[in-house]
Design a protein around this motif. Structure first.
Motif: not given
Length: 424
Positions: A391-400
């Motif tokens: 959140l701090e880096r304004k990203v999310a991890s997306i796992k397939n």
RNA sequence: GCGAUCGUGGCGAAGUGGUUAACGCAUCGGAUUGUGGUUCCGACAUUCGAGGGUUCGAUUCCCUUCGGUCGCCCCA
């Protein structure tokens, strides 16, 4: 003791309801292709309608109707079949005056018959049926039959048997009836009590009796086909020729008698040949009913239709081991780690859904591991992982979940990432 | 309306006239404080469809009742 579902009815729960939706959708598509329009009629009607149309000597009327008196002292009956209501509506709304004739209608909905339930038989069951009103062209008989066959074949069923017969017109029926009475009357005491009654009420139905099937007089009974007058015989010939030209296989069985009084000319039935089917193998029944509209108070109108039960269709699919191609699984499951992430997941899920992505999240404060398990069980293609440091880096991890690979995606491009990748 | 058969946890299923009702699956928790599908450990039925009777005692025996399933009649 908690309250239970009434006998002979069923709840169709998620997991099963998808099959119903699939079949209903197929039925609607099919009707669109054949240009049949949906009609929705009430689930209850005045009892009188069924007495007049279905016939008061039939089993449906004599022992199977759900009839009650309403607060206005009217006799009301839960519809046991769909043709009567459809024709009633056709007459009531003067649909014979509409520009596009014949009037081609279909319905899908619950019907009610008070019977002991067993495999393929319920007190509330769903019928899909069509009715073509206003045409006495044998080609439309063939069209109706072909639509029925197409319904089953389109779902992958193969072990089907189409049986047809002609009950002839009024004149043919009367001469046949006389011949039947003459044939059975001298020995009627050798038959079951039902048949003895039938001799008076409807001798045709003696032919349909299961108890007296072996009686020698059954074999030698006059066949309706020998009593068809020229017009009726010619009509039946044409129907058969059309069916042949469409490549539809059928069998003529002069003993096929439909259970309702209103039928004449073409009668037909589709049965399942599949192994392991229960005792009831009739999937669909139908026929022509040229006098029905008039019986209900409308103009003389030819008509033909069929009705099939979705319950039995499902049984047939199971008997042939056919799996319907149901789309399962969701696009995405959002896993949130921590309070802030949980708050963020609420808005993220909402945004993704607005982008037409099927998405679920946890509402039970599950642990991460349990959230992943849930994602797995829902057959999610992707898991979006929201944690505080992401959140701090304004990203999310997306796992397939299929490949197990994972990458970081900017928060504001999650929707487009998922849309691009979900169909692969 | 008639007949057969069954009724134990969310599901499948064992069991006995007597102090704790097997087991499997599912679920939940833990091993692994932020990563699923494998493995291991743990939790999970004051209760055996309901009511009544017999009995010191019944989930187990008897009766009644409700319900499921299948079949007959008939149908979709």
């Amino acid at each position: 003791m908690s309250i239970q579902i009434p006998r002979g009815t069923q709840d169709i729960l998620p997991g099963e309801v998808e099959r119903w939706q699939y079949i209903e959708e197929k039925a609607r598509e099919l009707c669109k292709r054949f240009n049949y329009k949906e009609i929705r009629t009430p689930i209850f009607e005045h009892t009188e309608l069924f007495l007049r149309s279905v016939g008061d000597t039939t089993d449906i009327v004599q022992k199977e109707m759900y009839t009650f008196t309403d607060r206005g002292d009217r006799s009301i009956t839960l519809r046991p079949e769909g043709t009567a209501s459809t024709v009633r509506a056709y007459v009531e709304h003067k649909m014979y005056g509409l520009p596009d004739q014949p009037t081609k209608l279909y319905y899908i909905g619950p019907m009610f018959r008070y019977e002991r339930p067993q495999s393929g038989r319920y007190r509330q069951f769903v019928q899909f049926g069509i009715e073509a009103l206003g045409s006495a062209d044998p080609a439309i008989d063939a069209e109706v039959i072909s639509l029925a066959m197409e319904m089953y074949k389109g779902l992958g069923l193969q072990k089907l048997k189409l049986i047809i017969n002609s009950l002839g017109d009024q004149e043919s029926r009367i001469s046949h009836r006389t011949a039947l009475t003459d044939h059975f009357a001298p020995h009627i005491e050798e038959f079951c009590s039902d048949c003895q009654k039938r001799l008076e009420t409807n001798p045709l139905r003696i032919l349909d009796c299961k108890k007296d099937r072996e009686h020698p007089l059954m074999e030698t009974a006059p066949s309706i086909l020998d009593y068809l007058n020229e017009e009726s015989a010619h009509y039946f010939q044409k129907v058969q020729r059309y069916l042949q030209s469409m490549g539809i296989e059928f069998e003529v069985d002069s003993r096929l008698v439909r259970g309702l009084d209103y039928y004449n000319h073409t009668a037909f039935e589709i049965m399942s040949d599949a192994e392991g089917f229960g005792a009831i193998t009739t999937l669909m029944g139908g026929g022509r009913y040229n006098g029905l509209a008039q019986e209900i108070g409308g103009p003389e109108t030819p008509g033909i239709g069929f009705a099939l039960s979705i319950e039995r269709l499902l049984l047939a699919l199971a008997a042939e081991g056919i799996e319907l191609p149901l789309g399962k699984g969701i696009d995405c499951y959002v896993v949130a780690l921590g309070e802030e992430a949980k708050d963020a997941s609420v808005t993220l899920v909402n945004e993704l859904r607005k982008s037409n992505i099927t998405v679920e999240k946890d509402y039970l404060d599950k642990k991460v591991k349990a959230q992943f398990k849930a994602a797995d069980r829902l057959e999610a293609k992707f898991v979006v992982i929201l944690g505080d440091d992401e959140l701090e880096r304004k990203v999310a991890s997306i796992k397939n979940l299929q490949t197990g690979t994972q990458e970081e995606v900017a928060l504001d491009s999650i929707a487009s990432y998922l849309m691009e990748n979900r169909d692969r």
